[in-house]
Design a protein around this motif. Structure first.
Motif, mmCIF file in Angstrom:
data_model
loop_
_atom_site.group_PDB
_atom_site.id
_atom_site.type_symbol
_atom_site.label_atom_id
_atom_site.label_comp_id
_atom_site.label_asym_id
_atom_site.label_seq_id
_atom_site.Cartn_x
_atom_site.Cartn_y
_atom_site.Cartn_z
ATOM 1 N N ALA A 153 0.829 -1.201 0.000
ATOM 2 C CA ALA A 153 0.000 0.000 0.000
ATOM 3 C C ALA A 153 0.870 1.261 0.000
ATOM 4 O O ALA A 153 0.550 2.224 -0.687
ATOM 5 C CB ALA A 153 -0.944 0.000 1.200
ATOM 6 N N LEU A 154 1.956 1.229 0.762
ATOM 7 C CA LEU A 154 2.840 2.398 0.807
ATOM 8 C C LEU A 154 3.507 2.651 -0.538
ATOM 9 O O LEU A 154 3.633 3.800 -0.969
ATOM 10 C CB LEU A 154 3.908 2.206 1.888
ATOM 11 N N ALA A 155 3.925 1.592 -1.207
ATOM 12 C CA ALA A 155 4.633 1.743 -2.480
ATOM 13 C C ALA A 155 3.720 2.195 -3.605
ATOM 14 O O ALA A 155 4.179 2.855 -4.543
ATOM 15 C CB ALA A 155 5.314 0.426 -2.861
ATOM 16 N N ALA A 187 -10.649 2.476 9.158
ATOM 17 C CA ALA A 187 -9.219 2.743 9.012
ATOM 18 C C ALA A 187 -8.852 4.107 9.597
ATOM 19 O O ALA A 187 -7.783 4.285 10.167
ATOM 20 C CB ALA A 187 -8.809 2.676 7.541
ATOM 21 N N CYS A 188 -9.742 5.054 9.486
ATOM 22 C CA CYS A 188 -9.502 6.409 9.980
ATOM 23 C C CYS A 188 -9.585 6.490 11.495
ATOM 24 O O CYS A 188 -8.691 7.030 12.135
ATOM 25 C CB CYS A 188 -10.514 7.359 9.345
ATOM 26 N N ALA A 207 -5.760 10.732 8.064
ATOM 27 C CA ALA A 207 -5.866 10.870 6.609
ATOM 28 C C ALA A 207 -4.980 9.852 5.898
ATOM 29 O O ALA A 207 -5.381 9.254 4.891
ATOM 30 C CB ALA A 207 -5.503 12.290 6.190
ATOM 31 N N GLN A 208 -3.782 9.632 6.412
ATOM 32 C CA GLN A 208 -2.901 8.622 5.803
ATOM 33 C C GLN A 208 -3.528 7.237 5.902
ATOM 34 O O GLN A 208 -3.445 6.444 4.969
ATOM 35 C CB GLN A 208 -1.525 8.653 6.466
ATOM 36 N N ASN A 209 -4.178 6.938 7.021
ATOM 37 C CA ASN A 209 -4.849 5.648 7.146
ATOM 38 C C ASN A 209 -5.936 5.482 6.095
ATOM 39 O O ASN A 209 -6.078 4.408 5.505
ATOM 40 C CB ASN A 209 -5.454 5.485 8.549
#
Length: 173
Positions: free
Chosen positions: A1-3, A27-28, A128-130
């Motif tokens: 997910a990060l990549a 997730a948030c 937000a990143q989540n």
């Protein structure tokens, strides 16, 4: 997910499923601890100053983290109002769902005083990143938007005086 996380600004009109919206909300700010307190995003003093809303073509929803439930706040499509408030960024009106992260700094102020606002902003970034990473794992796209007129967003969502909009996040396919 990060990549594979990227900012996506073009969305198909197909709606998100209730399960997808629920998973993105979890997730948030979802509850992860058996004690019912801890959540997916860290919070200073576990005071959780964030509130999450979702604007869809049909209504505005508010996420109740402790119950993992969405409540309808108002009917109708607020995405055009949010687009106008966000300097007419078309992807906000185009996305099938817009997640709105808001904060209530007073929840932190009782313990953290002058640093409360800083902590609230940091927490909003975590949340937000989540959402962004969960969107990627669901094969969805998202973008974080901070360029908007706060007062117009508050008015569109009918937020109380203590609640401040921090992020708009259009999400879709």
């Amino acid at each position: 997910a990060l990549a594979t996380r990227r900012s996506v600004r073009n969305f198909a009109p197909s709606p998100l499923s209730d399960a997808q919206i629920g998973q993105l909300c979890w997730a948030c700010q979802g509850v992860t601890g058996a004690d019912g307190v801890h959540r997916t995003s860290p919070s200073a003093g576990a005071l959780y100053p964030l509130e999450l809303y979702v604007a869809t073509p049909d209504h505005l929803l508010h996420y109740l983290a402790s119950e993992h439930r969405l409540e309808v706040v108002q009917g109708g499509d607020l995405r055009p109002d949010l687009q106008a408030a966000a300097l007419d960024q078309e992807h906000i009106g185009q996305a099938p769902a817009v997640f709105i992260v808001c904060g209530v700094v007073e929840r932190l102020a009782v313990k953290y005083g002058d640093r409360s606002e800083r902590f609230m902003f940091i927490e909003a970034g975590h949340a937000a990143q989540n959402i962004h990473l969960q969107a990627v794992s669901l094969n969805l796209g998202a973008v974080v938007v901070g360029a908007f007129q706060d007062g117009h967003v508050k008015e569109a969502l009918n937020l109380g005086a203590e609640e401040e909009p921090l992020y708009l996040m259009p999400v879709g396919r």
